[in-house]
Write an enzyme that holds these catalytic residues in place. Structure first.
Site, mmCIF file in Angstrom:
data_model
loop_
_atom_site.group_PDB
_atom_site.id
_atom_site.type_symbol
_atom_site.label_atom_id
_atom_site.label_comp_id
_atom_site.label_asym_id
_atom_site.label_seq_id
_atom_site.Cartn_x
_atom_site.Cartn_y
_atom_site.Cartn_z
ATOM 1 N N PRO A 196 25.775 -4.113 45.483
ATOM 2 C CA PRO A 196 24.323 -3.964 45.423
ATOM 3 C C PRO A 196 23.926 -2.723 44.610
ATOM 4 C CG PRO A 196 25.104 -4.040 47.708
ATOM 5 C CD PRO A 196 26.305 -4.001 46.839
ATOM 6 N N GLU A 418 3.830 -2.411 71.299
ATOM 7 C CA GLU A 418 5.113 -1.731 71.084
ATOM 8 C C GLU A 418 5.816 -1.451 72.401
ATOM 9 O OE1 GLU A 418 6.357 -1.664 68.191
ATOM 10 O OE2 GLU A 418 4.488 -2.235 67.179
HETATM 11 P P1 ADP Z 1 24.810 1.731 40.916
HETATM 12 O O1 ADP Z 1 25.353 1.918 39.562
HETATM 13 O O2 ADP Z 1 25.752 1.063 41.868
HETATM 14 O O3 ADP Z 1 23.459 1.084 40.955
HETATM 15 P P2 ADP Z 1 24.707 4.535 40.792
HETATM 16 O O4 ADP Z 1 26.126 4.871 40.545
HETATM 17 O O5 ADP Z 1 23.823 4.530 39.611
HETATM 18 O O6 ADP Z 1 24.582 3.163 41.551
HETATM 19 O O7 ADP Z 1 24.158 5.519 41.908
HETATM 20 C C1 ADP Z 1 22.961 6.216 41.752
HETATM 21 C C2 ADP Z 1 23.054 7.555 42.420
HETATM 22 O O8 ADP Z 1 23.183 7.411 43.826
HETATM 23 C C3 ADP Z 1 24.241 8.352 41.997
HETATM 24 O O9 ADP Z 1 23.979 9.093 40.862
HETATM 25 C C4 ADP Z 1 24.513 9.234 43.208
HETATM 26 O O10 ADP Z 1 23.665 10.359 43.204
HETATM 27 C C5 ADP Z 1 24.108 8.354 44.353
HETATM 28 N N1 ADP Z 1 25.241 7.629 44.912
HETATM 29 C C6 ADP Z 1 25.393 6.287 44.925
HETATM 30 N N2 ADP Z 1 26.526 5.942 45.522
HETATM 31 C C7 ADP Z 1 27.146 7.073 45.886
HETATM 32 C C8 ADP Z 1 28.376 7.368 46.560
HETATM 33 N N3 ADP Z 1 29.190 6.393 46.965
HETATM 34 N N4 ADP Z 1 28.696 8.663 46.771
HETATM 35 C C9 ADP Z 1 27.868 9.627 46.372
HETATM 36 N N5 ADP Z 1 26.699 9.424 45.739
HETATM 37 C C10 ADP Z 1 26.324 8.166 45.496
HETATM 38 ZN ZN ZN Z 2 5.602 -6.423 67.027
#
Ligand code: ADP
Ligand code: ZN
Ligand code: MG
Length: 598
Positions: A196, A418
């Protein structure tokens, strides 16, 4: 002296080129149109010349005729009244005379002006096009590729251990290719990262480059969608040409589904463009020689739409799944992103991780950022647990609607509603525990009862799903019991309950119909026609079973709400006063009302 930088040079060349075109056009008109050397021929004379074979070529410009005799002399004339240009042209052509339809009159100031204006605007248009689509004209081919030496390392990516382990081998290969080739091992050419959005696919690819210390060439599939046919293919070619020179290196193709979708389908510009880029990509990947140390990595969240040709051996035959992190992964990702953040001692990252099931790395990074902003807004130097709570609510539920105007009866109704949900969640053993109850409207929700599992759930038992339906029904039941009626606020609850019940019957085999998949007709999801192979009789039973599950849930909710009226009333009061209560406060209130969790 001619050492211009790329862009300036391009601009200069364009200006000079444009001027040349304009001048040329003007000159052409002037020379062709010099009237002093031109004979005037009437129609009869022209035709007799034509008969005797003296006419070399004739061109028409409206009613005007111009041409050249075999002697080299130029002439002009006019199409006589009553004759059509076409008929005349036919008769000339019959005699083997070259006929053209072009303008070549005398000097016509209007014509000179139009020609100039056209030339200039053409030049201008070209200039704009080149500026907007540098790659399209090869003027800035270098821009087509984003080269970076990646500072990202594996320690910057967390919570995706499996993917990291699988990629370790690629790092080793890029570092010491000889070790692999000596043993005759076949190295994966293409690695497809599937997961995702926001789970860290891009980050992982860069970390592989960073760990191996090799250049990283990145390009995004979505960039191809808006380009002219042929440009995408050229970019792919450029990319690989550069990569070959720089090997060992990594070529990263983000959003590969944008180019790699199954071929076929309506042929419009975009599709053609994509297909050409895709074909080029296949050609390039097949063309690697055995010893080239180039690893192509690609990322997608839709591997199901990819063209099969991409997944064949020798292409993207290695698939690495990058999943949403579990609770421990989330905790470690939070640690990564709070490395430089001053945290107050009350911050418990494990608790934050527990409260953020389903969040991706990108969302967690965003959460940390929001928490820091929240602290900054209050002028604090360190981030507290409360900031994380605020941030989570903001990230998960949309910004708090502080300005929403609720009437007092509305607030009361929401509090009762709620309280009903919370009470049912408390009383049903299979349901997730109550984490937080709030009557502050957020996004489209008027109030919220948050339940949190003690651990990440990967499976749902029948009891759990039935409890969930009862919890959803309990809001409405509480309203009915305490106010004598219910309002439209339960629409979403009913919708969710219905969809759970349908799923139980149709897909999970959790009804009297048994373990048979009966997906809704028309909703085949690309899995073939067998899904609608059930009789009308079964269809009726499905409806009956869904109805039964829902009314069972309703009855359970009624029993709970009916027997625990005191607790319900206590919760209503506390909610009206405090608006938001956490699980500890909640436990306190129900205990004071004499209730124990079932
Ligand atoms: P995707 O390419 O899967 O859409 P990205 O690699 O572009 O996701 O992730 C976007 C940002 O979210 C990264 O630059 C980082 O800051 C953060 N992030 C996402 N996954 C991780 C992870 N597993 N560990 C640390 N940071 C993450
Ligand atoms: Zn409700
Ligand atoms: Mg990405």
């Amino acid at each position: 002296m001619w050492n211009f930088r790329g862009k300036t040079k391009t601009k200069l060349m364009l200006i000079v080129g444009g001027a040349c075109v304009a001048a040329g056009c003007g000159l052409y008109v002037v020379v062709r149109g010099d009237p002093s050397q031109v004979l005037q021929l009437d129609y009869t004379t022209l035709m007799s010349h034509a008969k005797s074979g003296d006419v070399k070529e004739v061109s028409f410009d409206g009613a005007r005729i111009a041409g050249e005799l075999t002697s080299g002399a130029h002439f002009t004339g006019e199409v006589p009244n009553g004759a059509t240009q076409a008929a005349l042209a036919d008769r000339l052509a019959e005699r083997g005379i070259a006929v053209r339809f072009a303008s070549s009159g005398g000097v016509d100031p209007v014509q000179v002006a139009t020609t100039l204006v056209m030339a200039i605007s053409l030049g201008g248009l070209l200039f704009v096009l080149v500026r907007k689509n540098p790659g399209a004209f090869g003027t800035e081919a270098r821009k087509a590729v984003n080269l970076e030496t990646s500072p990202v390392k594996f320690i910057d990516v967390d919570g995706v251990d499996e993917a990291k382990n699988e990629l370790q081998e690629i790092v080793q290969f890029l570092k010491t290719p000889e070790r692999f080739t000596r043993l005759g091992g076949r190295i994966p050419r293409g690695v497809l990262l599937v997961g995702p959005p926001g789970t860290g696919k891009t980050l992982l690819a860069r970390a592989v480059a960073g760990e191996a210390g090799v250049p990283f060439y990145a390009i995004s599939g979505s960039e191809f969608v808006e380009m002219f046919v042929g440009v995408g293919a050229r970019r792919v070619r450029n990319l690989f040409a550069q990569a070959r020179k720089a090997a060992p290196c990594i070529v990263f193709i983000d959003e590969v589904d944008a180019i790699g979708r199954q071929r076929g389908g309506p042929s419009n510009g975009h599709n053609e463009e994509r297909e050409q880029a895709l074909n080029q990509l296949l050609v390039e990947m097949d063309g690697f020689d055995q010893h080239a140390t180039i690893v192509v990595m690609a990322a997608t969240n839709r591997h199901d739409v990819l063209d099969e040709a991409l997944l064949r051996p020798g292409r993207f035959d290695r698939r690495v799944t990058v999943d949403r992190p579990d609770i421990r992964g989330r905790r470690r990702i939070l640690e990564v992103h709070t490395r430089g953040t001053p945290l107050f001692p009350d911050v418990d990252l494990h608790k934050v991780a527990r409260g953020t099931p389903g969040m991706t790395g990108a969302e967690l990074a965003n959460l940390v950022n929001e928490a820091a902003l929240s602290a900054a807004r209050e002028g604090r130097e360190e981030v507290r647990m409360a900031d994380f709570e605020t941030a989570r609510d903001k990230v998960t539920m949309g910004v708090e609607r502080t300005s929403a105007v609720m009437t007092e009866p509305e607030r009361e109704r929401i509090a009762i509603h709620e309280a009903g949900h919370a009470l049912a969640a408390f009383r049903l053993p299979a349901a997730d525990p109550v984490h937080k109850v709030s009557i502050i409207p957020r996004g489209s929700a008027l109030g919220i009862t948050m339940q949190l599992p003690d651990h990440d759930r990967n499976m749902y038992s029948r009891e759990y799903l039935e409890s969930q339906i009862a919890v959803l029904m309990a809001g409405r039941v509480a309203e009915e019991r305490m106010l004598g009626s219910f309002a439209s606020g339960s629409a979403n609850d009913i919708e969710r309950a219905t969809s759970i019940a349908r799923k139980m019957v149709r897909q999970l085999g959790m009804s009297r119909i048994g373990p048979v998949v009966c997906l809704e007709r028309g909703a085949q999801g690309g899995r073939g026609d067998f899904l609608s192979e059930y009789s009308v009789h079964t269809e009726l039973r499905i409806d009956e079973e869904v109805e039964r599950i829902l009314s069972d849930g309703l009855r359970t909710a009624q029993e709970i709400v009916g027997s625990d009226a005191r607790a319900l009333e206590a919760l209503r009061q506390v909610l009206l006063e405090e608006e938001t209560i956490d699980h500890a406060r909640f436990a306190c209130v129900v205990a004071a009302a004499g209730l124990e969790a079932a």
